[in-house]
Design a protein around this motif. Structure first.
Motif, short mmCIF file in Angstrom:
data_model
loop_
_atom_site.label_atom_id
_atom_site.label_comp_id
_atom_site.label_asym_id
_atom_site.label_seq_id
_atom_site.Cartn_x
_atom_site.Cartn_y
_atom_site.Cartn_z
N SER A 26 0.85 -1.18 0.00
CA SER A 26 0.00 0.00 0.00
C SER A 26 0.89 1.23 0.00
O SER A 26 1.88 1.30 0.72
N VAL A 27 0.51 2.23 -0.82
CA VAL A 27 1.23 3.49 -0.90
C VAL A 27 0.21 4.61 -0.69
O VAL A 27 -0.83 4.64 -1.34
N VAL A 28 0.53 5.52 0.25
CA VAL A 28 -0.39 6.60 0.59
C VAL A 28 0.35 7.93 0.50
O VAL A 28 1.49 8.05 0.93
N LYS A 29 -0.34 8.94 -0.05
CA LYS A 29 0.20 10.29 -0.13
C LYS A 29 -0.87 11.27 0.33
O LYS A 29 -2.01 11.21 -0.13
N PHE A 30 -0.51 12.16 1.25
CA PHE A 30 -1.41 13.19 1.74
C PHE A 30 -1.06 14.53 1.10
O PHE A 30 0.11 14.90 1.03
N PHE A 31 -2.08 15.26 0.63
CA PHE A 31 -1.92 16.58 0.04
C PHE A 31 -2.69 17.58 0.91
O PHE A 31 -3.93 17.60 0.87
N PRO A 32 -2.00 18.42 1.70
CA PRO A 32 -2.73 19.40 2.52
C PRO A 32 -3.28 20.53 1.65
O PRO A 32 -2.59 21.04 0.77
N LEU A 33 -4.54 20.89 1.89
CA LEU A 33 -5.16 21.98 1.16
C LEU A 33 -5.18 23.24 2.01
O LEU A 33 -4.73 24.30 1.58
N THR A 34 -5.74 23.12 3.19
CA THR A 34 -5.72 24.20 4.17
C THR A 34 -5.32 23.58 5.49
O THR A 34 -4.95 22.39 5.55
N GLU A 35 -5.44 24.35 6.56
CA GLU A 35 -5.06 23.84 7.86
C GLU A 35 -5.94 22.69 8.32
O GLU A 35 -5.48 21.78 9.02
N THR A 36 -7.19 22.68 7.91
CA THR A 36 -8.13 21.63 8.35
C THR A 36 -8.58 20.70 7.23
O THR A 36 -9.32 19.76 7.49
N GLN A 37 -8.15 20.93 6.02
CA GLN A 37 -8.59 20.10 4.90
C GLN A 37 -7.39 19.43 4.24
O GLN A 37 -6.31 20.02 4.14
N ARG A 42 -4.51 7.01 -2.23
CA ARG A 42 -4.03 5.70 -1.80
C ARG A 42 -4.07 4.72 -2.97
O ARG A 42 -5.03 4.68 -3.73
N SER A 43 -3.01 3.94 -3.09
CA SER A 43 -3.01 2.84 -4.06
C SER A 43 -2.62 1.56 -3.32
O SER A 43 -1.67 1.55 -2.54
N GLU A 44 -3.36 0.50 -3.57
CA GLU A 44 -3.14 -0.77 -2.90
C GLU A 44 -2.94 -1.87 -3.94
O GLU A 44 -3.66 -1.94 -4.93
N PHE A 45 -1.95 -2.70 -3.69
CA PHE A 45 -1.61 -3.79 -4.60
C PHE A 45 -1.73 -5.09 -3.83
O PHE A 45 -1.04 -5.29 -2.83
N PHE A 46 -2.62 -5.96 -4.25
CA PHE A 46 -2.78 -7.27 -3.64
C PHE A 46 -2.13 -8.29 -4.57
O PHE A 46 -2.38 -8.29 -5.78
N ASN A 47 -1.30 -9.16 -4.01
CA ASN A 47 -0.45 -10.08 -4.79
C ASN A 47 0.40 -9.24 -5.76
O ASN A 47 0.39 -9.43 -6.97
N ALA A 48 1.15 -8.29 -5.19
CA ALA A 48 1.87 -7.27 -5.95
C ALA A 48 2.80 -7.84 -7.01
O ALA A 48 2.94 -7.27 -8.09
N PHE A 49 3.46 -8.95 -6.72
CA PHE A 49 4.41 -9.52 -7.67
C PHE A 49 3.79 -10.61 -8.54
O PHE A 49 4.49 -11.28 -9.30
N ASN A 50 2.48 -10.78 -8.43
CA ASN A 50 1.72 -11.73 -9.25
C ASN A 50 2.27 -13.15 -9.16
O ASN A 50 2.41 -13.84 -10.17
N ASN A 51 2.57 -13.60 -7.95
CA ASN A 51 3.06 -14.96 -7.74
C ASN A 51 1.92 -15.96 -7.89
O ASN A 51 0.82 -15.72 -7.42
N VAL A 52 2.22 -17.08 -8.52
CA VAL A 52 1.23 -18.16 -8.62
C VAL A 52 1.46 -19.10 -7.45
O VAL A 52 2.54 -19.63 -7.27
N ASN A 53 0.43 -19.28 -6.63
CA ASN A 53 0.50 -20.19 -5.48
C ASN A 53 -0.42 -21.36 -5.74
O ASN A 53 -1.63 -21.19 -5.89
N PHE A 54 0.15 -22.55 -5.75
CA PHE A 54 -0.63 -23.75 -6.02
C PHE A 54 -1.11 -24.37 -4.71
O PHE A 54 -0.47 -24.26 -3.68
N ILE A 55 -2.27 -25.06 -4.76
CA ILE A 55 -2.77 -25.75 -3.58
C ILE A 55 -2.01 -27.06 -3.41
O ILE A 55 -1.23 -27.47 -4.28
N ASN A 56 -2.27 -27.73 -2.31
CA ASN A 56 -1.63 -29.02 -2.07
C ASN A 56 -2.15 -30.05 -3.06
O ASN A 56 -3.27 -29.95 -3.56
#
Length: 87
Positions: A26-37, A42-56
């Motif tokens: 997960s990568v997050v970046k905050f951009f302040p607009l004003t003091e209260t805003q 956010r970008s999230e990567f699930f199985n980021a390296f695209n590994n193949v996992n086999f079952i038993n």
């Protein structure tokens, strides 16, 4: 008890399956607009390296697929983006 599909008197974990590897990121970046805003991107990567996992392998002796790996245990890479405005 020794019956069909049992491995006799052997110990546990006699049969081992393939290794499993999965990385979520997960990568997050905050951009302040004003003091209260602010805006959060956010970008999230699930199985980021695209590994193949086999079952038993199939362990049912009477099955026609006995000893074969027939599926994967995880899905493909998934990427999602989010934008949030906080005030």
């Amino acid at each position: 008890p020794s019956g069909v599909g049992n491995f006799g008197t052997t110990g546990r974990n006699l049969c081992r399956g393939p290794a499993q590897a999965n990385v979520d990121l997960s990568v997050v970046k905050f951009f302040p607009l004003t003091e209260t805003q602010k805006i959060e991107f956010r970008s999230e990567f699930f199985n980021a390296f695209n590994n193949v996992n086999f079952i038993n392998p199939v362990s049912i002796v009477s099955s026609k697929n006995f000893g074969q790996i027939v599926r994967t245990s995880t899905g493909p890479r998934v990427i999602q983006f989010a934008l949030k405005y906080s005030f």
